[in-house]
Motif scaffolding. Structure first.
Motif, PDB file in Angstrom:
ATOM      1  N   HIS A   1       7.313   5.865  28.384  1.00 24.36           N
ATOM      2  CA  HIS A   1       6.330   5.757  27.317  1.00 24.36           C
ATOM      3  C   HIS A   1       6.966   5.023  26.144  1.00 24.36           C
ATOM      4  O   HIS A   1       8.167   5.112  25.923  1.00 24.36           O
ATOM      5  CB  HIS A   1       5.911   7.152  26.873  1.00 24.36           C
ATOM      6  N   PRO A   2       6.149   4.337  25.361  1.00 27.03           N
ATOM      7  CA  PRO A   2       6.690   3.539  24.262  1.00 27.03           C
ATOM      8  C   PRO A   2       7.491   4.370  23.270  1.00 27.03           C
ATOM      9  O   PRO A   2       8.351   3.854  22.597  1.00 27.03           O
ATOM     10  CB  PRO A   2       5.442   2.974  23.581  1.00 27.03           C
ATOM     11  N   PHE A   3       7.189   5.638  23.168  1.00 29.68           N
ATOM     12  CA  PHE A   3       7.961   6.426  22.207  1.00 29.68           C
ATOM     13  C   PHE A   3       8.907   7.412  22.854  1.00 29.68           C
ATOM     14  O   PHE A   3       9.065   8.513  22.391  1.00 29.68           O
ATOM     15  CB  PHE A   3       7.069   7.120  21.192  1.00 29.68           C
TER      16      PHE A   3
ATOM     17  N   MET B   1       6.208  13.595  13.338  1.00 32.54           N
ATOM     18  CA  MET B   1       5.320  13.781  12.201  1.00 32.54           C
ATOM     19  C   MET B   1       5.995  14.623  11.128  1.00 32.54           C
ATOM     20  O   MET B   1       6.622  15.636  11.435  1.00 32.54           O
ATOM     21  CB  MET B   1       4.024  14.472  12.651  1.00 32.54           C
TER      22      MET B   1
ATOM     23  N   ILE C   1       3.177   9.758  10.442  1.00 45.00           N
ATOM     24  CA  ILE C   1       4.212   9.456  11.427  1.00 45.00           C
ATOM     25  C   ILE C   1       5.408   8.779  10.790  1.00 45.00           C
ATOM     26  O   ILE C   1       5.266   7.815  10.045  1.00 45.00           O
ATOM     27  CB  ILE C   1       3.643   8.561  12.544  1.00 45.00           C
ATOM     28  N   ASP C   2       6.562   9.342  11.091  1.00 49.28           N
ATOM     29  CA  ASP C   2       7.827   8.713  10.717  1.00 49.28           C
ATOM     30  C   ASP C   2       8.259   7.890  11.924  1.00 49.28           C
ATOM     31  O   ASP C   2       8.709   8.426  12.927  1.00 49.28           O
ATOM     32  CB  ASP C   2       8.849   9.812  10.398  1.00 49.28           C
ATOM     33  N   LYS C   3       8.089   6.573  11.813  1.00 45.59           N
ATOM     34  CA  LYS C   3       8.307   5.746  13.001  1.00 45.59           C
ATOM     35  C   LYS C   3       9.767   5.721  13.430  1.00 45.59           C
ATOM     36  O   LYS C   3      10.065   5.586  14.606  1.00 45.59           O
ATOM     37  CB  LYS C   3       7.827   4.325  12.727  1.00 45.59           C
TER      38      LYS C   3
ATOM     39  N   LYS D   1      10.251   8.979  15.109  1.00 43.58           N
ATOM     40  CA  LYS D   1       9.208   9.227  16.101  1.00 43.58           C
ATOM     41  C   LYS D   1       8.705  10.668  16.034  1.00 43.58           C
ATOM     42  O   LYS D   1       8.711  11.392  17.028  1.00 43.58           O
ATOM     43  CB  LYS D   1       9.715   8.897  17.503  1.00 43.58           C
TER      44      LYS D   1
ATOM     45  N   LEU E   1       7.288  13.066  19.061  1.00 40.66           N
ATOM     46  CA  LEU E   1       6.595  12.263  20.068  1.00 40.66           C
ATOM     47  C   LEU E   1       7.379  12.135  21.374  1.00 40.66           C
ATOM     48  O   LEU E   1       6.783  12.201  22.444  1.00 40.66           O
ATOM     49  CB  LEU E   1       6.258  10.887  19.494  1.00 40.66           C
TER      50      LEU E   1
ATOM     51  N   LEU F   1       0.620  19.453  19.373  1.00 38.85           N
ATOM     52  CA  LEU F   1       1.338  18.490  18.551  1.00 38.85           C
ATOM     53  C   LEU F   1       0.998  18.721  17.084  1.00 38.85           C
ATOM     54  O   LEU F   1      -0.169  18.835  16.725  1.00 38.85           O
ATOM     55  CB  LEU F   1       0.954  17.073  18.980  1.00 38.85           C
TER      56      LEU F   1
ATOM     57  N   VAL G   1       6.614  15.128  23.425  1.00 39.62           N
ATOM     58  CA  VAL G   1       5.274  15.029  24.001  1.00 39.62           C
ATOM     59  C   VAL G   1       5.309  14.157  25.256  1.00 39.62           C
ATOM     60  O   VAL G   1       4.770  14.518  26.305  1.00 39.62           O
ATOM     61  CB  VAL G   1       4.291  14.417  22.987  1.00 39.62           C
TER      62      VAL G   1
ATOM     63  N   PHE H   1       6.711  15.780  28.423  1.00 40.12           N
ATOM     64  CA  PHE H   1       5.903  16.787  29.109  1.00 40.12           C
ATOM     65  C   PHE H   1       4.534  16.252  29.528  1.00 40.12           C
ATOM     66  O   PHE H   1       3.688  16.999  29.996  1.00 40.12           O
ATOM     67  CB  PHE H   1       5.722  18.021  28.228  1.00 40.12           C
ATOM     68  N   MET H   2       4.327  14.956  29.333  1.00 43.96           N
ATOM     69  CA  MET H   2       3.000  14.387  29.554  1.00 43.96           C
ATOM     70  C   MET H   2       2.516  14.580  30.983  1.00 43.96           C
ATOM     71  O   MET H   2       1.320  14.734  31.214  1.00 43.96           O
ATOM     72  CB  MET H   2       3.052  12.888  29.222  1.00 43.96           C
TER      73      MET H   2
END
Lengths: 252, 252
Positions: free
Chosen positions: B63-65, B152, B145-147, B150, B124, B140, B127, B130-131
């Motif tokens: 996943h991207p994050f 909140m 969002i703190d990029k 990653k 993230l 969540l 998350v 466990f997706m």
DNA sequence: ATCAAAACAATCAAATTCGATCAAATATAA
DNA sequence: TTATATTTGATCGAATTTGATTGTTTTGAT
């Protein structure tokens, strides 16, 4: 050559041609047909392709909201068109709500160049799309994760949305008809869209022409919930006229 | 040639070719096949590649994050150890808080087999981990969002945490010393950890031995905030004794 | 409706790979 | 230094995978 390597090659073959026969695959890979059949069965169980007599064909698009990463999905071009139109409505500095529909998701790539924005969303794919984009601040709606839709839903999420206020909301729908208004497949998702619409000054409904005139089973909002309908060029002129007669602002 | 060196070479091989057989790798590196198999198993457990019958293939695109992918780092082994210990404290049916530190993240792969769980997190990457895990329900924490991290953060996230209650919290820290207690680099992150600790019956502090005795610049909590310290075996016996003398429960 | 060819599912045997246990070599600690 | 722990390599039985053979089902044409 082990199974994973074959798996990749088989899926690649099916990506190029839409369907292949067992024998064709066996010849291409230099593997016995019986093994290919076993592979196909396994892949079919994973839902990566559809088994047919004598071969296999490409898997159909999954549920409308899980197919975000499928580039070759049917209807993708319409969604891209709608996404581009919708993104053009956003001005630098805006605060916008984005719901978790796949049509709304298509906006993301066009929003990246818009300028500084604040995005409020409950969709994880949208978060991912803006993860490397410095100009865009993202507020993620919290709540229980719906793994299938990759989004947050539930009471807590609705409360969270109510605590925000934004200039524009972009929401999707599963069905739109003169008779029943907006209809949806999922109650959770519909309630999120409604909550976002309530907190925005201007509401845009993104809906490809294939869904217009169709109803899903759950009626969740009247026409008055949105200000502008954004759709594609395949919308029949007669349907467009009927919508406009009802007072709907249609962009396509 | 030690394990870290092989680890790097194997991953490099898989980066070039998409998949390799055990024997191919063994020949390339001049190492026995059985050792390669052991290496592959270890790497597969860390999620750095996918093990197959007869070989291995490149890990699928994450996943991207999915952060924290410093693949060949040495400190990763300590974190893995701590993550395993911490995960062993979790029982089926628990509701647990996980903060957004990389050490806490290392728990995830071990938690996947624990059984039904409810996980509350602001991270993230957690998350994403466990997706695809049906037994684990994820809530969540929403917020801005703190990029970079990653995750909140912010006032809204803290409120959101306060509305939950859980059996156990697993939190990380940047520094831990007898003199200054828990210290951190980031005030945002520290406040999240504190909020989670306040809502859990039992609090576990995850901290590798390299951080014990070191201070970061922000003092944010005393020793009393946690019930158990989970660390690794590299912790000097003298330090462990000092901590225990102060009433800290130490696991390693 | 009936028949022949192809494809399927099920079972079996051969080959390969895996996991566990054990011994030797190396590294680490006292 | 000695003693302990870790790592590497080897061997053997168990498990997995592959390809072949069998009988049954489906497909398409008569």
């Amino acid at each position: 050559m082990g199974f994973p390597e074959r798996k990749q090659k088989i899926l690649k073959l099916l990506d190029q041609h839409d369907n292949r026969e067992v024998q064709e695959i066996a010849d291409t890979l230099g593997i016995s047909a019986i093994t290919i059949r076993r592979d196909l069965q396994q892949l079919a169980e994973e839902g990566l392709l559809v088994r047919t007599h004598g071969g296999a064909m490409k898997a159909p698009a999954l549920h409308p909201f899980t197919a975000f990463t499928d580039k070759a999905t049917v209807g993708q071009e319409r969604k891209q068109h709608i996404g581009k139109l919708a993104a053009a409505q956003v001005k630098p500095g805006d605060t916008i709500f984005l719901d978790c529909g796949s049509t709304v998701f298509a906006m993301c790539q066009h929003l990246r160049k818009t300028g500084p924005l604040r995005v409020i969303t409950n969709s994880l794919p949208i978060v991912a799309a803006f993860m490397d984009c410095d100009q865009i601040t993202v507020n993620l709606i919290g709540g229980e994760i719906d793994k299938e839709r990759k989004a947050m839903h539930g009471q807590r999420a609705l409360q969270h949305i109510d605590s925000y206020r934004g200039a524009k909301a972009f929401i999707g729908t599963d069905g739109l008809s003169l008779k029943n208004g907006l209809t949806a497949f999922s109650e959770k998702e519909a309630s999120i869209s409604k909550a976002m619409a309530a907190q925005a000054d201007t509401v845009y409904l993104l809906c490809d022409s294939g869904k217009i005139g169709k109803d899903s089973y759950l009626k969740y909002a009247p026409f008055t919930i949105f200000d502008h309908l954004i759709t594609d060029r395949q919308l029949p002129a007669s349907t467009a006229a009927q919508l406009k007669a009802k007072g709907v602002s249609v962009m396509s």
